[in-house]
Scaffold this motif. Structure first.
Motif, PDB file in Angstrom:
ATOM      1  N   GLN A   1       0.850  -1.187   0.000  1.00 51.60           N
ATOM      2  CA  GLN A   1       0.000   0.000   0.000  1.00 51.60           C
ATOM      3  C   GLN A   1       0.894   1.248   0.000  1.00 51.60           C
ATOM      4  OE1 GLN A   1      -2.784   0.362   3.257  1.00 51.60           O
ATOM      5  NE2 GLN A   1      -3.815   2.116   2.320  1.00 51.60           N
ATOM      6  N   ALA A   2       0.536   2.215  -0.818  1.00 50.63           N
ATOM      7  CA  ALA A   2       1.341   3.437  -0.913  1.00 50.63           C
ATOM      8  C   ALA A   2       1.107   4.317   0.304  1.00 50.63           C
ATOM      9  CB  ALA A   2       0.980   4.212  -2.179  1.00 50.63           C
ATOM     10  N   GLY A   3       2.104   5.174   0.572  1.00 50.32           N
ATOM     11  CA  GLY A   3       1.958   6.121   1.673  1.00 50.32           C
ATOM     12  C   GLY A   3       0.901   7.169   1.362  1.00 50.32           C
ATOM     13  N   ARG A   4       0.353   7.712   2.419  1.00 53.16           N
ATOM     14  CA  ARG A   4      -0.674   8.732   2.257  1.00 53.16           C
ATOM     15  C   ARG A   4      -0.034  10.090   2.002  1.00 53.16           C
ATOM     16  NH1 ARG A   4      -5.346   6.263   3.553  1.00 53.16           N
ATOM     17  NH2 ARG A   4      -4.893   4.220   4.455  1.00 53.16           N
ATOM     18  N   ALA A   5      -0.853  11.044   1.701  1.00 50.07           N
ATOM     19  CA  ALA A   5      -0.353  12.375   1.346  1.00 50.07           C
ATOM     20  C   ALA A   5       0.103  13.120   2.595  1.00 50.07           C
ATOM     21  CB  ALA A   5      -1.449  13.163   0.642  1.00 50.07           C
ATOM     22  N   PRO A   6       1.387  13.409   2.734  1.00 43.40           N
ATOM     23  CA  PRO A   6       1.853  14.145   3.910  1.00 43.40           C
ATOM     24  C   PRO A   6       1.463  15.622   3.809  1.00 43.40           C
ATOM     25  CG  PRO A   6       3.676  13.766   2.397  1.00 43.40           C
ATOM     26  CD  PRO A   6       2.478  13.097   1.803  1.00 43.40           C
ATOM     27  N   ARG A   7       1.323  16.075   2.598  1.00 40.80           N
ATOM     28  CA  ARG A   7       0.953  17.469   2.368  1.00 40.80           C
ATOM     29  C   ARG A   7       0.550  17.583   0.904  1.00 40.80           C
ATOM     30  NH1 ARG A   7       4.829  19.447  -0.902  1.00 40.80           N
ATOM     31  NH2 ARG A   7       6.962  18.724  -0.619  1.00 40.80           N
ATOM     32  N   ALA A   8       0.006  18.738   0.527  1.00 36.42           N
ATOM     33  CA  ALA A   8      -0.360  18.951  -0.863  1.00 36.42           C
ATOM     34  C   ALA A   8       0.906  19.001  -1.708  1.00 36.42           C
ATOM     35  CB  ALA A   8      -1.139  20.248  -1.012  1.00 36.42           C
ATOM     36  N   PHE A   9       0.814  18.475  -2.918  1.00 33.14           N
ATOM     37  CA  PHE A   9       1.954  18.525  -3.843  1.00 33.14           C
ATOM     38  C   PHE A   9       1.873  19.825  -4.638  1.00 33.14           C
ATOM     39  CE2 PHE A   9      -1.531  15.963  -5.532  1.00 33.14           C
ATOM     40  CZ  PHE A   9      -1.896  16.737  -6.619  1.00 33.14           C
ATOM     41  N   ALA A  10       2.997  20.187  -5.242  1.00 34.84           N
ATOM     42  CA  ALA A  10       3.039  21.377  -6.078  1.00 34.84           C
ATOM     43  C   ALA A  10       3.285  20.951  -7.534  1.00 34.84           C
ATOM     44  CB  ALA A  10       4.117  22.341  -5.576  1.00 34.84           C
ATOM     45  N   ASP A  11       4.499  21.069  -8.007  1.00 35.68           N
ATOM     46  CA  ASP A  11       4.745  20.725  -9.412  1.00 35.68           C
ATOM     47  C   ASP A  11       5.191  19.277  -9.564  1.00 35.68           C
ATOM     48  OD1 ASP A  11       7.436  20.574  -8.757  1.00 35.68           O
ATOM     49  OD2 ASP A  11       7.858  22.614  -9.401  1.00 35.68           O
ATOM     50  N   ALA A  12       5.613  18.908 -10.767  1.00 36.36           N
ATOM     51  CA  ALA A  12       5.904  17.501 -11.067  1.00 36.36           C
ATOM     52  C   ALA A  12       7.087  16.952 -10.276  1.00 36.36           C
ATOM     53  CB  ALA A  12       6.164  17.351 -12.571  1.00 36.36           C
ATOM     54  N   ASP A  13       8.129  17.750 -10.141  1.00 38.69           N
ATOM     55  CA  ASP A  13       9.279  17.262  -9.368  1.00 38.69           C
ATOM     56  C   ASP A  13       8.878  17.046  -7.914  1.00 38.69           C
ATOM     57  OD1 ASP A  13      10.974  17.251 -11.532  1.00 38.69           O
ATOM     58  OD2 ASP A  13      11.783  19.251 -11.139  1.00 38.69           O
ATOM     59  N   ASP A  14       8.083  17.980  -7.412  1.00 44.03           N
ATOM     60  CA  ASP A  14       7.626  17.873  -6.029  1.00 44.03           C
ATOM     61  C   ASP A  14       6.777  16.613  -5.841  1.00 44.03           C
ATOM     62  OD1 ASP A  14       7.407  19.053  -3.389  1.00 44.03           O
ATOM     63  OD2 ASP A  14       5.304  19.447  -3.868  1.00 44.03           O
TER      64      ASP A  14
ATOM     65  N   VAL B   1       8.288  27.172  -6.348  1.00 40.35           N
ATOM     66  CA  VAL B   1       7.341  27.891  -5.505  1.00 40.35           C
ATOM     67  C   VAL B   1       6.257  26.921  -5.050  1.00 40.35           C
ATOM     68  CG1 VAL B   1       7.743  30.064  -6.718  1.00 40.35           C
ATOM     69  CG2 VAL B   1       5.834  28.617  -7.406  1.00 40.35           C
ATOM     70  N   ARG B   2       5.645  27.249  -3.946  1.00 42.74           N
ATOM     71  CA  ARG B   2       4.552  26.456  -3.420  1.00 42.74           C
ATOM     72  C   ARG B   2       3.424  27.404  -3.021  1.00 42.74           C
ATOM     73  NH1 ARG B   2       6.632  22.221   0.919  1.00 42.74           N
ATOM     74  NH2 ARG B   2       8.270  21.808  -0.629  1.00 42.74           N
ATOM     75  N   CYS B   3       2.218  27.115  -3.491  1.00 41.33           N
ATOM     76  CA  CYS B   3       1.064  27.992  -3.242  1.00 41.33           C
ATOM     77  C   CYS B   3      -0.004  27.213  -2.491  1.00 41.33           C
ATOM     78  CB  CYS B   3       0.461  28.455  -4.566  1.00 41.33           C
ATOM     79  SG  CYS B   3       1.619  29.300  -5.660  1.00 41.33           S
ATOM     80  N   THR B   4      -0.730  27.892  -1.656  1.00 39.06           N
ATOM     81  CA  THR B   4      -1.856  27.244  -0.998  1.00 39.06           C
ATOM     82  C   THR B   4      -2.988  28.239  -0.826  1.00 39.06           C
ATOM     83  OG1 THR B   4      -2.445  25.672   0.740  1.00 39.06           O
ATOM     84  CG2 THR B   4      -1.326  27.665   1.445  1.00 39.06           C
ATOM     85  N   LEU B   5      -4.177  27.706  -0.653  1.00 40.05           N
ATOM     86  CA  LEU B   5      -5.384  28.519  -0.535  1.00 40.05           C
ATOM     87  C   LEU B   5      -6.088  28.204   0.774  1.00 40.05           C
ATOM     88  CD1 LEU B   5      -7.754  30.241  -1.713  1.00 40.05           C
ATOM     89  CD2 LEU B   5      -8.620  28.115  -2.679  1.00 40.05           C
ATOM     90  N   LYS B   6      -6.503  29.242   1.462  1.00 40.88           N
ATOM     91  CA  LYS B   6      -7.284  29.058   2.693  1.00 40.88           C
ATOM     92  C   LYS B   6      -8.454  30.027   2.659  1.00 40.88           C
ATOM     93  CE  LYS B   6      -8.060  27.437   6.808  1.00 40.88           C
ATOM     94  NZ  LYS B   6      -8.281  25.974   6.940  1.00 40.88           N
TER      95      LYS B   6
ATOM     96  N   PHE C   1      -2.955  28.114  -9.694  1.00 43.75           N
ATOM     97  CA  PHE C   1      -1.814  27.387  -9.125  1.00 43.75           C
ATOM     98  C   PHE C   1      -1.309  26.346 -10.138  1.00 43.75           C
ATOM     99  CE2 PHE C   1      -3.291  27.893  -4.388  1.00 43.75           C
ATOM    100  CZ  PHE C   1      -3.074  29.257  -4.472  1.00 43.75           C
ATOM    101  N   ALA C   2      -2.247  25.615 -10.746  1.00 43.75           N
ATOM    102  CA  ALA C   2      -1.841  24.591 -11.718  1.00 43.75           C
ATOM    103  C   ALA C   2      -1.156  25.225 -12.924  1.00 43.75           C
ATOM    104  CB  ALA C   2      -3.059  23.773 -12.155  1.00 43.75           C
ATOM    105  N   GLU C   3      -1.613  26.405 -13.325  1.00 41.46           N
ATOM    106  CA  GLU C   3      -0.976  27.096 -14.457  1.00 41.46           C
ATOM    107  C   GLU C   3       0.469  27.469 -14.093  1.00 41.46           C
ATOM    108  OE1 GLU C   3      -3.037  27.703 -17.237  1.00 41.46           O
ATOM    109  OE2 GLU C   3      -1.633  28.845 -18.454  1.00 41.46           O
ATOM    110  N   ILE C   4       0.650  27.939 -12.876  1.00 41.81           N
ATOM    111  CA  ILE C   4       2.002  28.283 -12.414  1.00 41.81           C
ATOM    112  C   ILE C   4       2.884  27.038 -12.344  1.00 41.81           C
ATOM    113  CG2 ILE C   4       3.324  29.050 -10.382  1.00 41.81           C
ATOM    114  CD1 ILE C   4       0.889  30.951  -9.800  1.00 41.81           C
ATOM    115  N   TYR C   5       2.367  26.013 -11.715  1.00 41.34           N
ATOM    116  CA  TYR C   5       3.165  24.791 -11.575  1.00 41.34           C
ATOM    117  C   TYR C   5       3.481  24.182 -12.948  1.00 41.34           C
ATOM    118  CZ  TYR C   5       1.747  24.724  -6.590  1.00 41.34           C
ATOM    119  OH  TYR C   5       1.534  25.016  -5.264  1.00 41.34           O
TER     120      TYR C   5
END
Ligand code: NI
Ligand code: NI
Ligand code: NI
Ligand code: NI
Ligand code: NI
Ligand code: NI
Lengths: 249, 249, 249, 249, 249, 249
Positions: free
Chosen positions: D192-205, E140-145, E121-125
């Motif tokens: 089973q894969a690990g859960r999301a520790p946080r939101a991801f950003a771009d592809a490398d992230d 960069v990392r962006c988030t929304l609250k 955010f997706a456009e930036i990433y």
């Protein structure tokens, strides 16, 4: 030296001694009852050629369609939208920058272009400014000069037309086109046009304010021999200005 | 009749008898060691003028910068991106349509423009097609003609150059520019260029395939008097084609 | 090998031996009284799959909506604007280039896409060409092939339909869809459609010229077994063409 | 009723009784070691077809490439930019609206599309909202439904996989593709894969966070017979939801 | 610390200890008979300031015009199109990234912005993800609250208004603006507004569903002292959330 | 009357007596060692409020981020690209036009915005001008006023600072912000900055020319009580100018 009449090898040699180019930019729009629709492109094209002949500067092809939305109430006027003109200027500059040009001198023939050309320069620069420092792209520098906006041309206009030169379809610019295209001089009776009561907005608004297209001018005073003097005066001063631009640190 | 050398009142009168206009469209790009960078704009401009003189058709200002990204490996070449060219064509057509033009005949001088001009026409038409039926906008119709793409020009090319005309920086087009600008004829020794081994991609790829810029041509064979005959041949056939376009139901 | 039916690890392994991909591109538009709206997407999808099976080439997901503005006079037709299609092709190519693909072979099913696909290629290449030399981005190479545009398919069309194949909603393409979707064969009486009197413009214009949507075709002649032969003929020749594309220096 | 397998006359008749259409929208992106790259397009396509079969609703061609920028670290993933996807959705809706469609039901297979689809709806509506009141354009209404976002599907997922379904490359969606493409079932050992520790950003992230592409899932539990049940559950509830959408005042 | 009230040297020093910034984003749109048009910008601006005061976080200038197309049926509402908002967010983030900011925390005041902010955010990433690996750009990392979307605010809303808070022009948000602008409290008799019978589409549709602009709310219950408590509750929880965002690996 | 502190019903009543609105537009950019980054937005915002208080004019929310690409060499500066700013202005104007506003008075605080605002107006007007005559859309009229560009303000600047006011990070504008935000006055030793030797280009170029960000100014002379007088002088003259704009035929 005109770009469109040169070969790529000639341009390559030119780049060994200069990174500068002059780009005429005008408009295709009504110029009153005896003014040519191409007036605003013809004037900077003719003057830029004279500057090129005098200084050896390379002159690029004229951007002959500009921001003329306010003239669309008159048949034959053609506009590009400001965002289109920005894209044209961006691509033109980027193309030449790729092969080593660094200083871009736009010689303008149309008041309606000024704002958008400024916006285009900022759009180009923003690409550099938003890049993370350390990019190895050579920097470009752009400047704008209106052909009529020199002390000599202003003095000559005053001498020739007093307060009858006006601000659109002027006697001055009609004279320049008569000098450039003596076979296309139009004769038409008309009185001096009314001055601008206020700024115009869109094409319908413009036509309501200026029924025959002119603003404040009496272009029946235009003469080809005036055009010759105006071209000479402008070319001399523009050449000096261009040289200063190249010499900037 | 040339738009830039006409007044708006002349255009207004023209519209009483014709809704058509011819628009030359070219490119500003290397044309080999003896070809002018402006070749692809000069050719349709000269021929369109001849057609206008012969038929009375109105000729608009030349779109002199086209899709030339593949030539950017050679100094002095200038491109606009395809999306920029689409915007230019859209705005040009919309401007004239506003005052009553309905038939737009683009006379093209550059193979690299063909695809994008077609895309631009579809972009323009899509605005009409996506509108809910019942709009009262007058419809426009656009067509594209390459100046060299007529039986007479093809036959003349064969007669003059046999299989040495090539496909870029051709002897034919160089001849046309020599006829148009006899003071700018360039002399340069070279052998016939190699033919296209495969399609080119970007500018670096193009230059690798075609080191001096030519494709398959021997432009040392170009002569101004050939240019005169080519212009006449093309103009005659383009004029017929234009008249048929106007006569379409 | 179909991209959408593969895992990323399988694609990673594929890239060890090939940098190429085949991308079917079609349209969603009326195809006359018995032709499927999806015809132009179905044909290249089916043929690309056959090529993939035969050669091991990877086949990407079909771009099933193309430039169909001229068909919007008929219910169910869907278009994207040319500028939208350019953006789609740019993003598709850039995505795969990021992970190592370099050769993009678009197998096309719709004549109306040809111009815009060419413009899209130029837009992609322009990004490379306008960059200052020395960028370390791997270059991409794109090509376009129409599935019907091979000697074998042309000969088969002639053999099966003589001069009754037409140019839209053709018997050939209807046959291919009947082979691909035998449960969706439509029966409809009709005569051979009239040929194109002139080029069409927008959707209203198209429908006026071609009242039931067809151009010059007699798709009552379509048969699923013809479709099978057409697919085989096209796949064979497209496979050869694709291999040559990969083998290009 | 599938649009691509219908004729325009069939669509014309359909419009006499319904103004609605279901449009599957997915993505082409890595789905872990045993998940198909096409998973997110396949799922809504299969379920939409089931809904169409059950209700008689028309189903448009699948938008199979979505917002997948975060998956580009894995070979074979393809994205369009959000602004491209907005343009696609705008053109798709405008095309069908031109011929009378008014209710657009997007059945979505990819979480990464949700935001952009919402933005696209607002872009479409803004065209109406910014128009001066009194336009006679018929209004359109768009809605989005994720295929997995129904009580029945959620319950089934819980029943089949407990807390091992995860949130990307889920056992559920892999099951659906196994049901849809039984010849393309992949076998692969994994935990089973690990859960999301946080939101991801771009592809490398993303790739750094999720080395094999999965988020929290154990897709070794996937079975084609689960897929069949999931499709049935989703189709039943989506059909009800679609009918309510059409019945809205 | 507020960006617009700081000098560049102060920001330079700030960057030595933090790469984060809070950006309030709202809307300018009708908020019912007693709600301020600026409500959705005022709320996150006030709360972001409180967070900045508490944590030392830098707070950027508020994006005060958002996606409000659905409110354009009411005078004074202003929208930007989603694609415009995406461009704004892209440029805002890129500007600050150029000088070293890496973590962008958007504090949102308007439900209608959520989808488009996600798309932005997706456009930036995507710019990062589509680049060939090896670029040396900092990520960069962006988030929304959403300011109201915290346990404390939800509990307080329930305590203060029970089920009468509604979902547009809520008592909660009106209270916050009354606290922020006590001189601009409006008094108006009205009953609790009806709840949402279905999702709205464009501006005409919205106004038909919600004649005075509110959805389900009773903002006569709003009080400035409630606003004070809501701001404090939100600021406390947002501050925690922001710190976690900065602390992410 | 401030739009963001009004209700939609108040705006509806306002429209019964006026079709005009004042829109402050500024920038977020470095203003030297003691100038606030928000200076260019604060100044027109404060003055517009004073004009609104005096004349009853409605004041819209401030566009606080403008064209500041040249300041990006200094931390905390934020720009939007010119094309983004054009889109913002277009949407802002179109939103208000939909509900009856016709006269848009932009009160500007940043020299770098002037060109792009002019381009934006032309872009808006072009939509009207390119439409076929007979559209029933109400026409809009836009104008731009720089807050400092009035005889009274110029005279006051001369009186207070002689030739030490400069052209960026001026003593005048710093004084206005000190008046507006007395709690945020910064103290910093510095000499009068050097004047502009030539026009700047991009951000790196700007910083090379102006190492601490100022151009020709001595903002140590700034005082809050100067700010009060400058605001009063500007507001008085701007109010007159605005009334003339509304009174235009
Ligand atoms: Ni002029
Ligand atoms: Ni050529
Ligand atoms: Ni077809
Ligand atoms: Ni998935
Ligand atoms: Ni709100
Ligand atoms: Ni300033």
């Amino acid at each position: 030296m005109q770009l469109h009449l040169s070969t790529w090898e000639e341009v390559e040699r030119y780049l060994e001694t200069s990174k500068g180019i002059i780009i005429p930019i005008g408009s295709t729009e009504q110029h009153g009852p005896n003014g040519l629709i191409g007036t605003d492109a013809i004037c900077p094209e003719v003057i830029a050629k004279a500057v090129g002949d005098e200084t050896g500067a390379l002159v690029g092809p004229t951007i002959s369609i500009g921001n003329a939305q306010h003239h669309l109430g008159f048949a034959g006027s053609v506009t590009v939208r400001p965002t289109t003109l920005i894209a044209i200027i961006e691509d033109y500059v980027a193309s030449l920058a790729r092969n080593g040009f660094e200083r871009f001198y736009f010689l303008n023939g149309h008041g309606g272009n000024i704002a958008t050309i400024g916006a285009a320069f900022a759009e180009i620069y923003a690409d550099y400014s938003l890049a993370i420092p350390g990019s190895n792209r050579p920097q470009v520098r752009c400047t704008l000069k209106n052909w009529w906006d020199t002390p000599g041309v202003q003095a000559l206009s005053k001498e020739l037309y007093g307060d009858r030169d006006g601000s659109h379809a002027t006697a001055s610019e009609v004279s320049v086109t008569q000098f450039a295209y003596p076979d296309h001089i139009k004769h038409k009776e008309m009185k001096q046009a009314g001055r601008a009561p206020r700024a115009f907005a869109d094409a319908d608004d413009y036509r309501k304010l200026y029924p025959d297209g002119r603003i404040g001018s009496d272009p029946t005073m235009a003469r080809p021999e005036h055009g010759e003097r105006l071209v000479a005066a402008s070319a001399r001063e523009v050449a000096e200005d261009y040289k200063k631009f190249l010499a900037q640190a």
